[in-house]
Design an enzyme around this catalytic site. Structure first.
Site, PDB file in Angstrom:
ATOM      1  N   GLU A 186      -3.420   7.775   8.960  1.00  0.00           N
ATOM      2  CA  GLU A 186      -1.810   7.729   9.388  1.00  0.00           C
ATOM      3  C   GLU A 186      -1.482   8.162  10.444  1.00  0.00           C
ATOM      4  O   GLU A 186      -0.804   7.734  11.314  1.00  0.00           O
ATOM      5  CB  GLU A 186      -1.299   8.562   8.066  1.00  0.00           C
ATOM      6  CG  GLU A 186      -1.360   7.890   6.673  1.00  0.00           C
ATOM      7  CD  GLU A 186      -0.222   6.768   6.458  1.00  0.00           C
ATOM      8  OE1 GLU A 186       0.810   6.689   7.163  1.00  0.00           O
ATOM      9  OE2 GLU A 186      -0.469   5.650   5.500  1.00  0.00           O
TER      10      GLU A 186
ATOM     11  N   CYS B 211     -11.043   2.869   0.315  1.00  0.00           N
ATOM     12  CA  CYS B 211      -9.767   2.971   0.500  1.00  0.00           C
ATOM     13  C   CYS B 211      -9.513   2.303   1.857  1.00  0.00           C
ATOM     14  O   CYS B 211     -10.024   2.188   2.645  1.00  0.00           O
ATOM     15  CB  CYS B 211      -9.549   4.587   0.864  1.00  0.00           C
ATOM     16  SG  CYS B 211      -7.695   5.002   1.337  1.00  0.00           S
ATOM     17  N   THR B 212      -8.290   1.475   1.573  1.00  0.00           N
ATOM     18  CA  THR B 212      -7.999   0.748   2.791  1.00  0.00           C
ATOM     19  C   THR B 212      -7.697   1.331   3.901  1.00  0.00           C
ATOM     20  O   THR B 212      -7.533   0.819   5.300  1.00  0.00           O
ATOM     21  CB  THR B 212      -6.636  -0.382   2.195  1.00  0.00           C
ATOM     22  OG1 THR B 212      -5.756   0.500   1.922  1.00  0.00           O
ATOM     23  CG2 THR B 212      -7.159  -1.347   1.336  1.00  0.00           C
ATOM     24  N   HIS B 213      -7.086   2.725   3.934  1.00  0.00           N
ATOM     25  CA  HIS B 213      -6.971   3.276   5.129  1.00  0.00           C
ATOM     26  C   HIS B 213      -8.249   3.574   6.087  1.00  0.00           C
ATOM     27  O   HIS B 213      -8.118   3.629   7.199  1.00  0.00           O
ATOM     28  CB  HIS B 213      -6.611   4.822   4.872  1.00  0.00           C
ATOM     29  CG  HIS B 213      -4.908   4.748   4.484  1.00  0.00           C
ATOM     30  ND1 HIS B 213      -4.257   4.506   3.281  1.00  0.00           N
ATOM     31  CD2 HIS B 213      -3.771   5.384   5.124  1.00  0.00           C
ATOM     32  CE1 HIS B 213      -3.187   4.532   3.420  1.00  0.00           C
ATOM     33  NE2 HIS B 213      -3.025   5.274   4.585  1.00  0.00           N
TER      34      HIS B 213
ATOM     35  N   CYS C 133      -4.633  -1.809  -1.827  1.00  0.00           N
ATOM     36  CA  CYS C 133      -4.759  -0.365  -1.880  1.00  0.00           C
ATOM     37  C   CYS C 133      -5.849  -0.261  -3.025  1.00  0.00           C
ATOM     38  O   CYS C 133      -5.651  -0.770  -4.164  1.00  0.00           O
ATOM     39  CB  CYS C 133      -3.439   0.356  -2.234  1.00  0.00           C
ATOM     40  SG  CYS C 133      -3.603   2.140  -2.882  1.00  0.00           S
ATOM     41  N   ASN C 134      -6.914   0.325  -2.975  1.00  0.00           N
ATOM     42  CA  ASN C 134      -7.778   0.426  -3.919  1.00  0.00           C
ATOM     43  C   ASN C 134      -7.291   1.451  -4.941  1.00  0.00           C
ATOM     44  O   ASN C 134      -7.417   1.016  -6.132  1.00  0.00           O
ATOM     45  CB  ASN C 134      -9.149   1.128  -3.374  1.00  0.00           C
ATOM     46  CG  ASN C 134      -9.636   0.193  -2.506  1.00  0.00           C
ATOM     47  OD1 ASN C 134     -10.731  -0.289  -2.884  1.00  0.00           O
ATOM     48  ND2 ASN C 134      -9.568   0.360  -1.298  1.00  0.00           N
ATOM     49  N   THR C 135      -6.541   2.591  -4.737  1.00  0.00           N
ATOM     50  CA  THR C 135      -6.161   3.681  -5.744  1.00  0.00           C
ATOM     51  C   THR C 135      -5.273   2.649  -6.520  1.00  0.00           C
ATOM     52  O   THR C 135      -5.469   2.841  -7.959  1.00  0.00           O
ATOM     53  CB  THR C 135      -5.348   4.579  -4.957  1.00  0.00           C
ATOM     54  OG1 THR C 135      -6.062   4.997  -4.137  1.00  0.00           O
ATOM     55  CG2 THR C 135      -5.334   5.717  -6.211  1.00  0.00           C
TER      56      THR C 135
ATOM     57  N   ASP D  31       0.876  -1.237  -0.033  1.00  0.00           N
ATOM     58  CA  ASP D  31       0.016  -0.041  -0.159  1.00  0.00           C
ATOM     59  C   ASP D  31       0.975   1.333  -0.084  1.00  0.00           C
ATOM     60  O   ASP D  31       2.258   1.058   0.157  1.00  0.00           O
ATOM     61  CB  ASP D  31      -0.924   0.005   1.363  1.00  0.00           C
ATOM     62  CG  ASP D  31      -1.869   1.247   1.168  1.00  0.00           C
ATOM     63  OD1 ASP D  31      -2.341   1.583   0.423  1.00  0.00           O
ATOM     64  OD2 ASP D  31      -2.059   1.779   2.437  1.00  0.00           O
ATOM     65  N   SER D  32       0.403   2.273  -0.136  1.00  0.00           N
ATOM     66  CA  SER D  32       1.162   3.569   0.021  1.00  0.00           C
ATOM     67  C   SER D  32       1.699   3.926   1.424  1.00  0.00           C
ATOM     68  O   SER D  32       2.268   4.613   1.601  1.00  0.00           O
ATOM     69  CB  SER D  32       0.278   4.979  -0.546  1.00  0.00           C
ATOM     70  OG  SER D  32      -0.900   4.953   0.366  1.00  0.00           O
TER      71      SER D  32
ATOM     72  N   TYR E  47      -1.131   8.326  -2.620  1.00  0.00           N
ATOM     73  CA  TYR E  47      -1.431   7.888  -3.954  1.00  0.00           C
ATOM     74  C   TYR E  47      -2.780   8.692  -4.451  1.00  0.00           C
ATOM     75  O   TYR E  47      -2.742   9.049  -5.555  1.00  0.00           O
ATOM     76  CB  TYR E  47      -1.710   6.424  -4.011  1.00  0.00           C
ATOM     77  CG  TYR E  47      -0.417   5.773  -4.291  1.00  0.00           C
ATOM     78  CD1 TYR E  47       0.793   6.312  -3.985  1.00  0.00           C
ATOM     79  CD2 TYR E  47      -0.577   4.276  -4.267  1.00  0.00           C
ATOM     80  CE1 TYR E  47       1.821   5.359  -4.072  1.00  0.00           C
ATOM     81  CE2 TYR E  47       0.487   3.665  -4.404  1.00  0.00           C
ATOM     82  CZ  TYR E  47       1.895   4.064  -4.231  1.00  0.00           C
ATOM     83  OH  TYR E  47       2.910   3.309  -4.258  1.00  0.00           O
ATOM     84  N   GLY E  48      -3.626   8.816  -3.492  1.00  0.00           N
ATOM     85  CA  GLY E  48      -5.007   9.421  -4.079  1.00  0.00           C
ATOM     86  C   GLY E  48      -5.114  10.698  -4.580  1.00  0.00           C
ATOM     87  O   GLY E  48      -5.911  11.163  -5.320  1.00  0.00           O
TER      88      GLY E  48
HETATM   89  N1  DGL Z   1      -4.866   3.074   1.116  1.00  0.00           N
HETATM   90  C1  DGL Z   1      -4.963   3.573  -0.417  1.00  0.00           C
HETATM   91  C2  DGL Z   1      -6.233   3.231  -0.881  1.00  0.00           C
HETATM   92  O1  DGL Z   1      -6.656   1.911  -0.846  1.00  0.00           O
HETATM   93  C3  DGL Z   1      -4.640   4.969  -0.530  1.00  0.00           C
HETATM   94  C4  DGL Z   1      -4.493   5.889   0.182  1.00  0.00           C
HETATM   95  C5  DGL Z   1      -3.243   7.192  -0.391  1.00  0.00           C
HETATM   96  O2  DGL Z   1      -2.104   6.988  -0.414  1.00  0.00           O
HETATM   97  O3  DGL Z   1      -3.994   8.156  -0.895  1.00  0.00           O
HETATM   98  O4  DGL Z   1      -6.855   3.884  -1.941  1.00  0.00           O
END
Ligand code: DGL
Length: 260
Positions: free
Chosen positions: A153, A189-191, A75-77, A11-12, A43-44
């Site tokens: 985070e 988003c996995t966060h 990570c979805n992105t 993931d990011s 990443y988003g």
């Molecule tokens: N956790 C990531 C996702 O599932 C991206 C978060 C990010 O870096 O913006 O999309």
């Protein structure tokens, strides 16, 4: 001979830990390498071409270094943009993360569902496609929030997360026209599942949240069926190691912490 190859999660940042948790629940002995592209975070807010250029190359280096039995883009992105390119570049099975629109549509009584992801994820044609295929009779409202990513985070780095900030991010979804009828929110988003308690507290009662973590864990079990697991040291690897990463690592139980 026992199989020492780990599962690689990518993931990011810390978001993929929301996929590691349900995987560990099903496969407690699986050795894990968790890779956070802290140098590329977030990443988003990046463009499609930046993600497409960065993620396959990075996963290639990680696979070469850790020789996993399978790789999980947690990570979805990254998945909605780069999954086919990653699969083409790697010689191990790759599991991606896609917004849980299908289970959300199955759960929704009001037929109005919300998709809460990063800005990059919610604009992907992949999401249009999932909505058309699995939620054709639903209104699918979307909102991209970089703030929630930062809050997750911060939480994992040991900082307090204020309820107002979480409520503000959720309002971007719930206050859209028709948003008051949303009864299921996809954490795309996995966060965001890392903020499950804060999101539940900020949402009206009756709104449920769903994410892809448990489904990915089941997919990993099925792909590794028949394999055995030799305990190995779990590794946390960052592409940049600074103060934030030091704090995150201090709150997690990984035997080894490395920089790529
Ligand atoms: N956790 C990531 C996702 O599932 C991206 C978060 C990010 O870096 O913006 O999309």
């Amino acid at each position: 001979m026992s199989d020492t190859r780990p599962i690689l999660f990518f993931d990011s940042g810390v978001g993929g830990l929301s996929v590691v948790a349900p995987t560990r629940a099903l496969l407690p002995h699986a050795p894990i390498v968790y890779a956070a592209d802290s140098a590329g975070f977030p990443y988003g807010t990046r463009s499609e071409s930046e993600i497409a250029a960065r993620v396959p190359a990075l996963l290639g280096r990680l696979v070469e270094r850790y020789r996993p039995r399978l790789a999980v883009i947690a990570c979805n992105t990254a998945s909605t943009i780069a999954l086919p390119a990653v699969r083409a570049a790697l010689d191990v099975p790759v599991v991606g993360t896609v917004p849980a629109i299908k289970p959300a549509a199955e759960m929704s009584a009001t037929r109005v569902i919300g998709v809460l992801g990063t800005e990059a994820t919610v604009r992907q044609p992949y999401v249009d496609d999932l909505a058309a295929r699995f939620a054709g009779d639903c209104v699918v409202l979307r909102h991209g929030s970089a703030a929630l990513v930062e809050l997750a985070e911060a939480k994992l780095a040991g900082e307090a997360v204020g309820p107002a900030a979480v409520a503000g991010a959720l309002a971007g979804l719930l206050e859209q026209p028709g948003g008051e009828r949303i009864d299921v929110v996809v954490n795309a988003c996995t966060h965001f599942p890392l903020l499950a308690d804060e999101l539940a507290a900020a949402a009206p009662s009756g709104v449920r949240f769903v994410d892809g973590g448990p489904g990915i864990a089941r997919r990993i079990v099925s792909l590794s069926a028949g394999q055995d697991w030799a305990a190995g040291p779990d590794v946390l690897v960052f592409t940049r190691f600074g103060e934030h990463e030091r704090r995150v690592a201090a709150g997690l139980a990984f035997a080894r912490v490395e920089a790529l």
